[in-house]
Scaffold this motif. Sequence first.
Motif, PDB file in Angstrom:
ATOM      1  N   PHE A   1       0.824  -1.192   0.000  1.00 34.76           N
ATOM      2  CA  PHE A   1       0.000   0.000   0.000  1.00 34.76           C
ATOM      3  C   PHE A   1       0.865   1.250   0.000  1.00 34.76           C
ATOM      4  N   MET A   2       1.825   1.277   0.893  1.00 29.72           N
ATOM      5  CA  MET A   2       2.683   2.458   0.998  1.00 29.72           C
ATOM      6  C   MET A   2       3.613   2.564  -0.203  1.00 29.72           C
ATOM      7  N   SER A   3       4.086   1.435  -0.712  1.00 28.52           N
ATOM      8  CA  SER A   3       4.982   1.490  -1.868  1.00 28.52           C
ATOM      9  C   SER A   3       4.234   1.944  -3.124  1.00 28.52           C
ATOM     10  N   GLU A   4       2.981   1.565  -3.254  1.00 23.74           N
ATOM     11  CA  GLU A   4       2.192   2.019  -4.400  1.00 23.74           C
ATOM     12  C   GLU A   4       1.978   3.532  -4.348  1.00 23.74           C
ATOM     13  N   THR A   5       1.693   4.052  -3.168  1.00 21.17           N
ATOM     14  CA  THR A   5       1.521   5.500  -3.008  1.00 21.17           C
ATOM     15  C   THR A   5       2.830   6.231  -3.255  1.00 21.17           C
ATOM     16  N   ALA A   6       3.933   5.684  -2.759  1.00 25.74           N
ATOM     17  CA  ALA A   6       5.232   6.318  -2.982  1.00 25.74           C
ATOM     18  C   ALA A   6       5.609   6.303  -4.460  1.00 25.74           C
TER      19      ALA A   6
END
Length: 68
Positions: free
Chosen positions: A1-6
């Motif tokens: 989730f966080m890597s997709e947003t980053a």
Amino acid sequence: FMSETAAALCLSVAYRHAGDRMWQTLTLLFALVPCALVQLSLVFIHRDVSRDRPLVLLLHLLQLGPLV
């Protein structure tokens, strides 16, 4: 989730440096709107009727709800 947003934010920065404002806007739109909708739904799922949990609500507002 966080890597997709980053990754979406990095791509948006790359579009900004290239001068593609339309692609930057679309990338941010398609990255942040679903993120906000997920956080909104998680607020209602984690909501406890008997007591307020302000820390959980704060984490959801900061887009850190899935880490809870």
